[in-house]
Design a protein around this motif. Structure first.
Motif, PDB file in Angstrom:
ATOM      1  N   ALA A 225       0.830  -1.151  -0.083  1.00 30.28           N
ATOM      2  CA  ALA A 225      -0.118  -0.032   0.005  1.00 30.28           C
ATOM      3  C   ALA A 225       0.814   1.137  -0.122  1.00 30.28           C
ATOM      4  N   ALA A 226       1.867   1.262   0.998  1.00 35.59           N
ATOM      5  CA  ALA A 226       2.856   2.503   1.028  1.00 35.59           C
ATOM      6  C   ALA A 226       3.590   2.628  -0.539  1.00 35.59           C
ATOM      7  N   LYS A 227       3.935   1.382  -1.005  1.00 36.90           N
ATOM      8  CA  LYS A 227       4.734   1.596  -2.217  1.00 36.90           C
ATOM      9  C   LYS A 227       3.644   2.332  -3.575  1.00 36.90           C
ATOM     10  N   THR A 228       2.346   1.844  -3.324  1.00 34.00           N
ATOM     11  CA  THR A 228       1.387   2.141  -4.355  1.00 34.00           C
ATOM     12  C   THR A 228       1.381   3.650  -4.179  1.00 34.00           C
ATOM     13  N   ALA A 229       1.230   4.114  -2.754  1.00 34.31           N
ATOM     14  CA  ALA A 229       0.733   5.525  -2.739  1.00 34.31           C
ATOM     15  C   ALA A 229       1.612   6.386  -3.047  1.00 34.31           C
ATOM     16  N   VAL A 230       3.112   5.998  -3.484  1.00 32.14           N
ATOM     17  CA  VAL A 230       4.063   6.931  -3.724  1.00 32.14           C
ATOM     18  C   VAL A 230       3.987   7.221  -5.280  1.00 32.14           C
ATOM     19  N   LYS A 231       3.211   6.291  -5.916  1.00 31.32           N
ATOM     20  CA  LYS A 231       3.007   6.421  -7.492  1.00 31.32           C
ATOM     21  C   LYS A 231       1.953   7.276  -7.679  1.00 31.32           C
ATOM     22  N   PRO A 235      -1.585  10.556  -2.825  1.00 27.30           N
ATOM     23  CA  PRO A 235      -1.158   9.452  -2.209  1.00 27.30           C
ATOM     24  C   PRO A 235      -1.762   9.597  -0.824  1.00 27.30           C
ATOM     25  N   LEU A 236      -2.213  10.595  -0.100  1.00 26.47           N
ATOM     26  CA  LEU A 236      -2.640  10.865   1.238  1.00 26.47           C
ATOM     27  C   LEU A 236      -4.076  10.203   1.144  1.00 26.47           C
ATOM     28  N   GLU A 237      -4.691  10.603   0.268  1.00 25.78           N
ATOM     29  CA  GLU A 237      -6.137  10.074  -0.053  1.00 25.78           C
ATOM     30  C   GLU A 237      -6.269   8.590  -0.219  1.00 25.78           C
ATOM     31  N   TYR A 238      -5.188   8.266  -0.841  1.00 27.57           N
ATOM     32  CA  TYR A 238      -4.933   6.790  -1.252  1.00 27.57           C
ATOM     33  C   TYR A 238      -4.811   5.978   0.030  1.00 27.57           C
ATOM     34  N   LEU A 239      -3.667   6.449   0.790  1.00 23.93           N
ATOM     35  CA  LEU A 239      -3.394   6.035   1.937  1.00 23.93           C
ATOM     36  C   LEU A 239      -4.682   5.874   3.236  1.00 23.93           C
ATOM     37  N   ALA A 240      -5.474   6.972   2.998  1.00 26.02           N
ATOM     38  CA  ALA A 240      -6.527   7.098   3.934  1.00 26.02           C
ATOM     39  C   ALA A 240      -7.726   5.872   3.792  1.00 26.02           C
ATOM     40  N   GLU A 241      -7.769   5.485   2.683  1.00 30.77           N
ATOM     41  CA  GLU A 241      -8.553   4.418   2.237  1.00 30.77           C
ATOM     42  C   GLU A 241      -8.040   2.987   2.622  1.00 30.77           C
ATOM     43  N   ILE A 244      -7.472  -0.818   8.284  1.00 31.67           N
ATOM     44  CA  ILE A 244      -6.753  -1.899   8.764  1.00 31.67           C
ATOM     45  C   ILE A 244      -7.316  -3.245   8.397  1.00 31.67           C
ATOM     46  N   GLU A 245      -8.671  -3.268   8.227  1.00 30.47           N
ATOM     47  CA  GLU A 245      -9.563  -4.606   7.809  1.00 30.47           C
ATOM     48  C   GLU A 245      -8.942  -4.899   6.466  1.00 30.47           C
ATOM     49  N   SER A 246      -8.916  -3.973   5.492  1.00 28.27           N
ATOM     50  CA  SER A 246      -8.295  -4.501   4.384  1.00 28.27           C
ATOM     51  C   SER A 246      -6.872  -5.018   4.415  1.00 28.27           C
ATOM     52  N   CYS A 247      -6.275  -4.641   5.257  1.00 27.04           N
ATOM     53  CA  CYS A 247      -4.869  -5.454   5.440  1.00 27.04           C
ATOM     54  C   CYS A 247      -4.839  -6.808   6.562  1.00 27.04           C
ATOM     55  N   GLY A 248      -6.273  -7.019   6.633  1.00 29.43           N
ATOM     56  CA  GLY A 248      -6.229  -8.386   7.257  1.00 29.43           C
ATOM     57  C   GLY A 248      -6.390  -8.449   8.935  1.00 29.43           C
ATOM     58  N   LEU A 257      -6.586   0.352  20.344  1.00 26.47           N
ATOM     59  CA  LEU A 257      -5.311   1.307  19.580  1.00 26.47           C
ATOM     60  C   LEU A 257      -4.753   0.849  18.284  1.00 26.47           C
ATOM     61  N   ALA A 258      -5.354  -0.225  17.757  1.00 29.31           N
ATOM     62  CA  ALA A 258      -4.772  -0.716  16.546  1.00 29.31           C
ATOM     63  C   ALA A 258      -4.891   0.207  15.299  1.00 29.31           C
ATOM     64  N   ALA A 259      -6.075   0.658  15.105  1.00 30.81           N
ATOM     65  CA  ALA A 259      -6.421   1.453  14.156  1.00 30.81           C
ATOM     66  C   ALA A 259      -5.194   2.604  13.872  1.00 30.81           C
ATOM     67  N   ASP A 260      -5.030   3.214  14.948  1.00 32.80           N
ATOM     68  CA  ASP A 260      -4.045   4.332  15.019  1.00 32.80           C
ATOM     69  C   ASP A 260      -2.632   3.677  14.846  1.00 32.80           C
ATOM     70  N   LEU A 261      -2.537   2.670  15.296  1.00 32.48           N
ATOM     71  CA  LEU A 261      -1.035   2.184  15.010  1.00 32.48           C
ATOM     72  C   LEU A 261      -0.852   1.652  13.562  1.00 32.48           C
ATOM     73  N   HIS A 262      -1.751   1.372  12.946  1.00 29.52           N
ATOM     74  CA  HIS A 262      -1.975   1.072  11.609  1.00 29.52           C
ATOM     75  C   HIS A 262      -1.588   2.130  10.813  1.00 29.52           C
ATOM     76  N   LYS A 263      -2.467   3.290  10.965  1.00 30.75           N
ATOM     77  CA  LYS A 263      -2.286   4.411  10.161  1.00 30.75           C
ATOM     78  C   LYS A 263      -0.526   4.949  10.413  1.00 30.75           C
ATOM     79  N   ARG A 264      -0.190   4.794  11.568  1.00 26.56           N
ATOM     80  CA  ARG A 264       1.106   5.334  11.513  1.00 26.56           C
ATOM     81  C   ARG A 264       2.171   4.316  10.977  1.00 26.56           C
ATOM     82  N   ASN A 265       1.959   3.265  10.901  1.00 27.31           N
ATOM     83  CA  ASN A 265       2.606   2.364  10.226  1.00 27.31           C
ATOM     84  C   ASN A 265       2.630   2.710   8.622  1.00 27.31           C
ATOM     85  N   LEU A 266       1.470   2.886   8.199  1.00 24.94           N
ATOM     86  CA  LEU A 266       1.317   3.341   6.661  1.00 24.94           C
ATOM     87  C   LEU A 266       2.017   4.767   6.306  1.00 24.94           C
TER      88      LEU A 266
END
Ligand SMILES: [Zn+2]
Length: 285
Positions: A225-231, A235-241, A244-248, A257-266
């Motif tokens: 997802a992060a590599k796709t966003a760069v292209k 990118p920020l709108e793409y990342l916002a979509e 966490i569920e779409s990443c399993g 706290l997981a949703a927040d950590l997920h955003k920070r990872n991305l």
């Protein structure tokens, strides 16, 4: 705070107040080894009280799995014990932990008595062992969540205290995603009875294979997802979509706290890969 017996003379504690952070104790006949402290003094002190009054032994060694506050800021509640950790754990506690604690004290009076104590005994490669009663603890670097991570393997029980190298939601912001993937693969091949995660519940033998796969799949999903966003143009709108569920994984993990950590990872990975892209443009080889 939750408490459970993992195996003979091995106990596990889980915080009820902060991100399900965990700690453990291995008790010998004369003294005990504590693996990590908890996020707030009251829980660390409750754990100390259990070890001293119920197991009837003092803590002689405290092992820090890494330098993050929720695992190491309780060191000062075990004066007289020897603290063990990765060489970089000591360096990070002094350079980053000290100023961070001074800052945190301003808003959290519960931290007033806390002092940062760096490990007295450190290593950075290979492994070191410690004999506690009938159990042999082997400490070894386990990197990826941070670059100062260590795992503690109890040979006789085949139990691994993995620190944050294993979490319900892998978190890479202070570490290296590829290194973490390697660590998770390595843990999957250790033939373990239990994995004690740095946060969340204990993973049992029959669940280990799936847990490793889930975490590796999650890392692949956020990397992609992060590599796709760069292209992308936006990118920020793409990342916002990319939720966490779409990443399993589920947002209820880690006390919510997981949703927040997920955003920070991305966001972290996106910045990292965007920088790589830029430096290629600036310095064509
Ligand atoms: Zn951590």
């Amino acid at each position: 705070m939750q408490r459970e017996r993992v195996s003979e003379n091995v106990y596990w504690f889980q915080s009820s107040v902060y991100a399900q952070v965990t700690a453990g104790v291995i008790a010998g006949p004369q003294w005990a080894v504590l693996i990590d402290t908890l996020a707030l003094p009251e829980e660390t002190l409750a754990m100390r009280d259990f070890i001293e009054s119920e197991l009837n032994v003092p803590v002689r060694y405290v092992i820090n799995t890494h330098h993050h506050a929720d695992h190491s800021w309780g060191n000062s509640f075990f004066p007289g014990s020897t603290i063990i950790g990765h060489e970089l754990c000591g360096q990070f506690l002094m350079e980053k932990g000290r100023p961070a604690l001074e800052q945190a004290k301003k808003s959290n009076p519960a931290l007033r008595q806390v002092k940062i104590i760096a490990p007295h005994l450190t290593f950075s490669s290979g492994s070191i062992s410690l004999r506690v009663g009938k159990k042999n603890l082997v400490m070894m670097p386990m990197l990826g969540h941070s670059i100062d991570g260590i795992g503690i393997f109890i040979e006789e029980d085949r139990v691994l205290f993995a620190g944050d190298s294993f979490m319900p939601l892998p978190f890479v912001v202070d570490g290296d995603i590829d290194e973490l993937a390697n660590t998770i693969k390595r843990i999957g091949k250790m033939g373990l009875e239990n994995i004690v995660q740095g946060h969340g519940d204990i993973i049992l033998r029959g669940e280990i294979e799936d847990a490793c796969k889930d975490n590796l799949n999650y890392l692949s999903a956020i990397r992609k997802a992060a590599k796709t966003a760069v292209k992308r143009k936006n990118p920020l709108e793409y990342l916002a979509e990319i939720d966490i569920e779409s990443c399993g994984k589920s947002r209820v993990f880690l006390g919510g706290l997981a949703a927040d950590l997920h955003k920070r990872n991305l966001w972290y990975l996106y910045q990292l890969y965007a920088e790589d892209e830029q430096s290629i443009e600036v310095n064509p080889i």
